[in-house]
Design a protein around this motif. Sequence first.
Motif, PDB file in Angstrom:
ATOM      1  N   THR A   1       0.829  -1.205   0.000  1.00 17.89           N
ATOM      2  CA  THR A   1       0.000   0.000   0.000  1.00 17.89           C
ATOM      3  C   THR A   1       0.868   1.262   0.000  1.00 17.89           C
ATOM      4  OG1 THR A   1      -0.176  -0.044   2.426  1.00 17.89           O
ATOM      5  CG2 THR A   1      -1.905  -1.147   1.182  1.00 17.89           C
ATOM      6  N   VAL A   2       1.997   1.192   0.679  1.00 16.56           N
ATOM      7  CA  VAL A   2       2.932   2.321   0.652  1.00 16.56           C
ATOM      8  C   VAL A   2       3.470   2.508  -0.766  1.00 16.56           C
ATOM      9  CG1 VAL A   2       5.162   3.177   1.471  1.00 16.56           C
ATOM     10  CG2 VAL A   2       3.567   2.108   3.079  1.00 16.56           C
ATOM     11  N   ALA A   3       3.817   1.394  -1.435  1.00 13.63           N
ATOM     12  CA  ALA A   3       4.295   1.462  -2.817  1.00 13.63           C
ATOM     13  C   ALA A   3       3.218   2.030  -3.733  1.00 13.63           C
ATOM     14  CB  ALA A   3       4.721   0.078  -3.292  1.00 13.63           C
ATOM     15  N   ALA A   4       1.959   1.660  -3.466  1.00 10.28           N
ATOM     16  CA  ALA A   4       0.852   2.178  -4.268  1.00 10.28           C
ATOM     17  C   ALA A   4       0.744   3.692  -4.129  1.00 10.28           C
ATOM     18  CB  ALA A   4      -0.452   1.517  -3.841  1.00 10.28           C
ATOM     19  N   SER A   5       1.003   4.191  -2.934  1.00 12.83           N
ATOM     20  CA  SER A   5       0.961   5.638  -2.710  1.00 12.83           C
ATOM     21  C   SER A   5       2.027   6.345  -3.535  1.00 12.83           C
ATOM     22  CB  SER A   5       1.174   5.945  -1.217  1.00 12.83           C
ATOM     23  OG  SER A   5       0.180   5.348  -0.430  1.00 12.83           O
ATOM     24  N   ILE A   6       3.186   5.720  -3.664  1.00 11.24           N
ATOM     25  CA  ILE A   6       4.292   6.319  -4.415  1.00 11.24           C
ATOM     26  C   ILE A   6       4.003   6.284  -5.920  1.00 11.24           C
ATOM     27  CG2 ILE A   6       6.733   6.090  -5.008  1.00 11.24           C
ATOM     28  CD1 ILE A   6       7.123   4.881  -2.168  1.00 11.24           C
ATOM     29  N   VAL A   7       3.490   5.139  -6.400  1.00 10.24           N
ATOM     30  CA  VAL A   7       3.292   4.947  -7.841  1.00 10.24           C
ATOM     31  C   VAL A   7       2.044   5.655  -8.350  1.00 10.24           C
ATOM     32  CG1 VAL A   7       2.891   3.234  -9.665  1.00 10.24           C
ATOM     33  CG2 VAL A   7       4.555   2.775  -7.855  1.00 10.24           C
ATOM     34  N   PHE A   8       0.926   5.512  -7.621  1.00 10.86           N
ATOM     35  CA  PHE A   8      -0.353   6.031  -8.105  1.00 10.86           C
ATOM     36  C   PHE A   8      -0.751   7.364  -7.485  1.00 10.86           C
ATOM     37  CE2 PHE A   8      -1.092   1.278  -8.443  1.00 10.86           C
ATOM     38  CZ  PHE A   8      -0.833   1.236  -9.807  1.00 10.86           C
ATOM     39  N   GLY A   9       0.033   7.847  -6.547  1.00  8.65           N
ATOM     40  CA  GLY A   9      -0.312   9.097  -5.891  1.00  8.65           C
ATOM     41  C   GLY A   9      -0.960   8.857  -4.542  1.00  8.65           C
ATOM     42  N   ILE A  10      -0.961   9.884  -3.715  1.00  8.78           N
ATOM     43  CA  ILE A  10      -1.431   9.737  -2.347  1.00  8.78           C
ATOM     44  C   ILE A  10      -2.912   9.406  -2.273  1.00  8.78           C
ATOM     45  CG2 ILE A  10      -1.935  12.201  -2.061  1.00  8.78           C
ATOM     46  CD1 ILE A  10      -0.498   9.749   0.586  1.00  8.78           C
ATOM     47  N   ASP A  11      -3.717   9.937  -3.224  1.00  7.87           N
ATOM     48  CA  ASP A  11      -5.159   9.669  -3.187  1.00  7.87           C
ATOM     49  C   ASP A  11      -5.442   8.178  -3.343  1.00  7.87           C
ATOM     50  OD1 ASP A  11      -5.743  12.305  -2.798  1.00  7.87           O
ATOM     51  OD2 ASP A  11      -6.150  12.733  -4.915  1.00  7.87           O
ATOM     52  N   LYS A  12      -4.874   7.567  -4.390  1.00 13.82           N
ATOM     53  CA  LYS A  12      -5.100   6.139  -4.616  1.00 13.82           C
ATOM     54  C   LYS A  12      -4.382   5.301  -3.560  1.00 13.82           C
ATOM     55  CE  LYS A  12      -6.308   6.290  -9.486  1.00 13.82           C
ATOM     56  NZ  LYS A  12      -6.091   5.759 -10.845  1.00 13.82           N
ATOM     57  N   GLY A  13      -3.266   5.841  -3.055  1.00 14.61           N
ATOM     58  CA  GLY A  13      -2.589   5.147  -1.960  1.00 14.61           C
ATOM     59  C   GLY A  13      -3.456   5.074  -0.725  1.00 14.61           C
ATOM     60  N   MET A  14      -4.158   6.161  -0.435  1.00 13.01           N
ATOM     61  CA  MET A  14      -5.068   6.167   0.724  1.00 13.01           C
ATOM     62  C   MET A  14      -6.230   5.204   0.502  1.00 13.01           C
ATOM     63  SD  MET A  14      -5.044  10.240   1.647  1.00 13.01           S
ATOM     64  CE  MET A  14      -6.205  10.075   3.019  1.00 13.01           C
ATOM     65  N   TYR A  15      -6.720   5.144  -0.747  1.00  8.43           N
ATOM     66  CA  TYR A  15      -7.757   4.155  -1.058  1.00  8.43           C
ATOM     67  C   TYR A  15      -7.232   2.736  -0.825  1.00  8.43           C
ATOM     68  CZ  TYR A  15     -11.222   7.295  -3.158  1.00  8.43           C
ATOM     69  OH  TYR A  15     -12.182   8.249  -3.363  1.00  8.43           O
ATOM     70  N   ALA A  16      -5.987   2.513  -1.222  1.00  7.85           N
ATOM     71  CA  ALA A  16      -5.391   1.191  -1.043  1.00  7.85           C
ATOM     72  C   ALA A  16      -5.272   0.839   0.434  1.00  7.85           C
ATOM     73  CB  ALA A  16      -4.016   1.143  -1.703  1.00  7.85           C
ATOM     74  N   ILE A  17      -4.848   1.809   1.245  1.00  8.26           N
ATOM     75  CA  ILE A  17      -4.734   1.574   2.688  1.00  8.26           C
ATOM     76  C   ILE A  17      -6.100   1.265   3.284  1.00  8.26           C
ATOM     77  CG2 ILE A  17      -4.194   2.666   4.904  1.00  8.26           C
ATOM     78  CD1 ILE A  17      -1.973   4.215   3.382  1.00  8.26           C
ATOM     79  N   LEU A  18      -7.112   2.040   2.870  1.00  4.78           N
ATOM     80  CA  LEU A  18      -8.480   1.777   3.337  1.00  4.78           C
ATOM     81  C   LEU A  18      -8.927   0.376   2.921  1.00  4.78           C
ATOM     82  CD1 LEU A  18     -11.172   2.684   4.577  1.00  4.78           C
ATOM     83  CD2 LEU A  18     -11.763   3.697   2.354  1.00  4.78           C
ATOM     84  N   GLY A  19      -8.582   0.001   1.670  1.00  2.58           N
ATOM     85  CA  GLY A  19      -8.959  -1.327   1.183  1.00  2.58           C
ATOM     86  C   GLY A  19      -8.327  -2.436   1.998  1.00  2.58           C
ATOM     87  N   VAL A  20      -7.052  -2.277   2.359  1.00  2.00           N
ATOM     88  CA  VAL A  20      -6.355  -3.293   3.152  1.00  2.00           C
ATOM     89  C   VAL A  20      -6.995  -3.423   4.541  1.00  2.00           C
ATOM     90  CG1 VAL A  20      -4.176  -3.804   4.320  1.00  2.00           C
ATOM     91  CG2 VAL A  20      -4.170  -3.124   1.923  1.00  2.00           C
ATOM     92  N   ILE A  21      -7.334  -2.298   5.149  1.00  3.99           N
ATOM     93  CA  ILE A  21      -7.969  -2.331   6.477  1.00  3.99           C
ATOM     94  C   ILE A  21      -9.333  -3.006   6.404  1.00  3.99           C
ATOM     95  CG2 ILE A  21      -8.922  -0.903   8.330  1.00  3.99           C
ATOM     96  CD1 ILE A  21      -6.712   1.145   7.674  1.00  3.99           C
ATOM     97  N   LEU A  22     -10.136  -2.631   5.383  1.00  8.37           N
ATOM     98  CA  LEU A  22     -11.450  -3.259   5.212  1.00  8.37           C
ATOM     99  C   LEU A  22     -11.309  -4.757   4.951  1.00  8.37           C
ATOM    100  CD1 LEU A  22     -13.288  -0.625   2.946  1.00  8.37           C
ATOM    101  CD2 LEU A  22     -13.730  -1.115   5.358  1.00  8.37           C
ATOM    102  N   ASN A  23     -10.326  -5.107   4.130  1.00  5.92           N
ATOM    103  CA  ASN A  23     -10.088  -6.506   3.787  1.00  5.92           C
ATOM    104  C   ASN A  23      -9.732  -7.331   5.020  1.00  5.92           C
ATOM    105  OD1 ASN A  23      -9.795  -8.579   1.729  1.00  5.92           O
ATOM    106  ND2 ASN A  23      -7.601  -8.478   2.108  1.00  5.92           N
ATOM    107  N   ALA A  24      -8.827  -6.795   5.848  1.00  4.24           N
ATOM    108  CA  ALA A  24      -8.414  -7.506   7.060  1.00  4.24           C
ATOM    109  C   ALA A  24      -9.587  -7.708   8.003  1.00  4.24           C
ATOM    110  CB  ALA A  24      -7.307  -6.719   7.761  1.00  4.24           C
ATOM    111  N   THR A  25     -10.401  -6.664   8.169  1.00  4.83           N
ATOM    112  CA  THR A  25     -11.571  -6.756   9.050  1.00  4.83           C
ATOM    113  C   THR A  25     -12.576  -7.769   8.522  1.00  4.83           C
ATOM    114  OG1 THR A  25     -11.290  -4.425   9.649  1.00  4.83           O
ATOM    115  CG2 THR A  25     -13.419  -5.436  10.154  1.00  4.83           C
ATOM    116  N   LEU A  26     -12.799  -7.737   7.210  1.00  9.41           N
ATOM    117  CA  LEU A  26     -13.776  -8.641   6.597  1.00  9.41           C
ATOM    118  C   LEU A  26     -13.336 -10.092   6.707  1.00  9.41           C
ATOM    119  CD1 LEU A  26     -16.401  -8.826   4.945  1.00  9.41           C
ATOM    120  CD2 LEU A  26     -15.013  -8.663   2.879  1.00  9.41           C
ATOM    121  N   ILE A  27     -12.056 -10.356   6.490  1.00 11.35           N
ATOM    122  CA  ILE A  27     -11.545 -11.734   6.577  1.00 11.35           C
ATOM    123  C   ILE A  27     -11.803 -12.309   7.967  1.00 11.35           C
ATOM    124  CG2 ILE A  27      -9.431 -13.117   6.647  1.00 11.35           C
ATOM    125  CD1 ILE A  27      -8.390 -11.373   4.343  1.00 11.35           C
ATOM    126  N   ASP A  28     -11.455 -11.548   9.003  1.00 15.65           N
ATOM    127  CA  ASP A  28     -11.677 -12.029  10.375  1.00 15.65           C
ATOM    128  C   ASP A  28     -13.160 -12.267  10.647  1.00 15.65           C
ATOM    129  OD1 ASP A  28      -9.047 -12.180  11.122  1.00 15.65           O
ATOM    130  OD2 ASP A  28      -8.985 -10.216  12.080  1.00 15.65           O
TER     131      ASP A  28
END
Length: 282
Positions: A162-189
């Motif tokens: 997600t940090v790499a995504a922020s660098i490559v796609f910009g901070i906006d999409k990086g923040m979306y990626a971070i949100l996605g990872v958090i949602l994904n982790a919560t949903l899996i549990d």
Amino acid sequence: MKKNFKSFFIIFIGALLVAMGTYFFLAPNHIAAGGISGAAIIINSIFPILPIGALMMAMEVILFITGILIIGPVFGGKTIFCSFSVSGIILLLEKFFPNVRPLSNDMLVQLIFGVLICGVGMAIVFDQDASTGGTDIIAKIINKYFKISIGKCVLIADIIITVAASIVFGIDKGMYAILGVILNATLIDTVIRNLNTYKQVAIISNSGEEIKDYIVDTLDRSATIYYAKGAYNNNEREVITTVVNRKQFLKLKDYIKDIDERAFITVNEVNEVLGEGFAEIA
């Protein structure tokens, strides 16, 4: 043999969900919400000539070997099957649905749908003692040695991407990626917890023998019998206790209703059951 086939079929369903969520919702929006798929999306955006499915296959090899050595060959075999299923399905989707574009202008909605589909698929796979490969293997290793919930382990393993995504796609999409990872982790549990929820049932009935036979012979479960004395009339009664899954509980309840409508039943939800007939004690 039948049990193994069922397990691999369930894993394939999970892989199908992960592939569809990634290809139709996350990849078109350059949302690298962790995992090997996220890394593949990042690389594909830099080098479009490299297909996402092929990239995912190529990055799996080292992690496969690591998973087999550390966790075991059964986990490794299931993970290889699942990972190549995800990659293969994405390659087919790329062939039959090339150049997929975002389904709408609302990236947040597509993020939520993509994470929901992928998260449910990953949870199904993890529940079968496998993983989708890639960083999920790292998550499984962390889970094995540190006993952290698998969702949190996925979050730990994916944060670098997600940090790499922020660098490559910009901070906006990086923040979306971070949100996605958090949602994904919560949903899996959440999904895994619900998949492993059982019903602990205590039954007092005048048809105790029939109920015991039904539990053992039809539901293929065991039961524990103990005796309790009622406070109202001091009568000693037999109490049958058993642990069953949701589907078995509905069958048991219907059976008891048919033979003894005056039966007394208490039900508790159990989030984890270990031992014979259930998950192994790890």
